[in-house]
Design a protein around this motif. Structure first.
Motif, mmCIF file in Angstrom:
data_model
loop_
_atom_site.group_PDB
_atom_site.id
_atom_site.type_symbol
_atom_site.label_atom_id
_atom_site.label_comp_id
_atom_site.label_asym_id
_atom_site.label_seq_id
_atom_site.Cartn_x
_atom_site.Cartn_y
_atom_site.Cartn_z
ATOM 1 N N UNK A 128 6.022 -5.376 -0.176
ATOM 2 C CA UNK A 128 5.954 -3.960 -0.165
ATOM 3 C C UNK A 128 6.870 -3.231 0.763
ATOM 4 N N UNK A 129 6.987 -2.047 0.724
ATOM 5 C CA UNK A 129 8.186 -1.273 1.535
ATOM 6 C C UNK A 129 7.420 -0.973 2.921
ATOM 7 N N UNK A 130 6.368 -1.037 2.928
ATOM 8 C CA UNK A 130 5.565 -0.717 4.262
ATOM 9 C C UNK A 130 4.205 -0.246 4.074
ATOM 10 N N UNK A 131 3.468 0.381 4.807
ATOM 11 C CA UNK A 131 2.088 0.809 4.641
ATOM 12 C C UNK A 131 1.990 1.903 3.425
ATOM 13 N N UNK A 132 0.894 1.536 2.716
ATOM 14 C CA UNK A 132 0.836 2.705 1.585
ATOM 15 C C UNK A 132 0.746 3.937 2.197
ATOM 16 N N UNK A 133 0.944 5.284 1.309
ATOM 17 C CA UNK A 133 1.031 6.566 1.779
ATOM 18 C C UNK A 133 -0.669 6.886 1.873
ATOM 19 N N UNK A 134 -0.825 7.810 2.923
ATOM 20 C CA UNK A 134 -2.460 8.095 3.338
ATOM 21 C C UNK A 134 -2.987 8.654 1.960
ATOM 22 N N UNK A 135 -4.118 8.432 1.968
ATOM 23 C CA UNK A 135 -5.026 8.838 0.705
ATOM 24 C C UNK A 135 -4.780 8.492 -0.742
ATOM 25 N N UNK A 136 -3.737 7.337 -0.673
ATOM 26 C CA UNK A 136 -3.526 6.856 -1.895
ATOM 27 C C UNK A 136 -4.479 5.791 -2.454
ATOM 28 N N UNK A 137 -5.103 6.184 -3.719
ATOM 29 C CA UNK A 137 -5.890 4.996 -3.990
ATOM 30 C C UNK A 137 -5.090 3.877 -4.683
ATOM 31 N N UNK A 138 -5.409 2.771 -4.353
ATOM 32 C CA UNK A 138 -4.724 1.465 -4.673
ATOM 33 C C UNK A 138 -5.711 0.677 -5.455
ATOM 34 N N UNK A 139 -5.312 0.192 -6.898
ATOM 35 C CA UNK A 139 -6.185 -0.766 -7.524
ATOM 36 C C UNK A 139 -6.279 -2.313 -6.722
ATOM 37 N N UNK A 140 -7.230 -2.653 -6.921
ATOM 38 C CA UNK A 140 -7.196 -4.084 -6.414
ATOM 39 C C UNK A 140 -6.155 -5.096 -7.107
ATOM 40 N N UNK A 141 -5.328 -5.849 -6.192
ATOM 41 C CA UNK A 141 -4.320 -6.695 -6.646
ATOM 42 C C UNK A 141 -4.970 -7.659 -7.613
ATOM 43 N N UNK A 142 -6.102 -7.933 -7.563
ATOM 44 C CA UNK A 142 -6.852 -9.147 -8.725
ATOM 45 C C UNK A 142 -6.298 -10.420 -8.262
ATOM 46 N N UNK A 143 -6.009 -10.674 -6.791
ATOM 47 C CA UNK A 143 -5.610 -11.864 -6.411
ATOM 48 C C UNK A 143 -6.906 -12.767 -5.977
ATOM 49 N N UNK A 144 -7.091 -13.776 -6.900
ATOM 50 C CA UNK A 144 -8.289 -14.502 -6.818
ATOM 51 C C UNK A 144 -7.864 -15.971 -6.400
ATOM 52 N N UNK A 145 -8.764 -16.839 -5.836
ATOM 53 C CA UNK A 145 -8.377 -18.228 -5.672
ATOM 54 C C UNK A 145 -7.955 -18.855 -6.952
ATOM 55 N N UNK A 146 -6.858 -19.663 -7.086
ATOM 56 C CA UNK A 146 -6.318 -20.249 -8.367
ATOM 57 C C UNK A 146 -7.386 -21.020 -8.849
ATOM 58 N N UNK A 147 -7.872 -20.694 -10.172
ATOM 59 C CA UNK A 147 -8.615 -21.190 -11.128
ATOM 60 C C UNK A 147 -8.078 -21.855 -12.337
ATOM 61 N N UNK A 148 -6.763 -21.894 -12.484
ATOM 62 C CA UNK A 148 -5.970 -22.050 -13.680
ATOM 63 C C UNK A 148 -5.650 -20.991 -14.428
ATOM 64 N N UNK A 149 -4.648 -20.994 -15.099
ATOM 65 C CA UNK A 149 -4.100 -19.772 -15.939
ATOM 66 C C UNK A 149 -4.032 -20.102 -17.403
#
Length: 135
Positions: free
Chosen positions: A113-134
């Protein structure tokens, strides 16, 4: 900034670029209005928070497809994707999540990423979970 009327790929037959360097990322105007920045997520899975332009989705698809014959590590590709989008769109902020398929049974997820997210921006969860297979 590209005027939507000047798009060279949208609505036209376009061959898949042979390399990311040959791929053309086009942009379209974006009016975000007042309030916090909008977060636009293209799920390839990826990406971006715009300022005055957005990546045009067909050009993004062609750009992403161009990596099929590009010989590089996932980490290098992820950073290259981010830098090309920043160059094309000049976003307020950009985060790229490269959720790559496992190689040799080891998943490779790369984040840039380019830096810190903009103030007051809503960010969805990145969905990064421990690996359980894909799959």
């Amino acid at each position: 900034m590209t005027d939507a009327k000047n798009l060279t790929q949208l609505g036209k037959h376009v061959e898949t670029p042979q390399s990311p360097e040959q791929a053309v990322l086009e942009t379209v105007p974006f009016q975000r209005g007042d309030g916090p920045p909008a977060i636009v997520r293209f799920t390839c899975p990826e990406f971006t928070s715009p300022d005055k332009t957005l990546v045009e989705s067909k050009s993004l698809k062609l750009f992403m497809t161009s990596f099929r014959s590009h010989g590089a590590f996932h980490e290098e590709c992820t950073v290259m994707i981010g830098r090309r989008i920043v160059e094309a769109t000049k976003p307020l902020w950009l985060r790229v999540g490269g959720y790559w398929f496992p190689r040799g049974g080891i998943p490779i997820d790369v984040f840039w990423q380019t830096g810190a997210p903009p103030k007051d921006a809503w960010l969805p969860d990145t969905g990064v979970a421990p690996y359980r297979g894909r799959g």
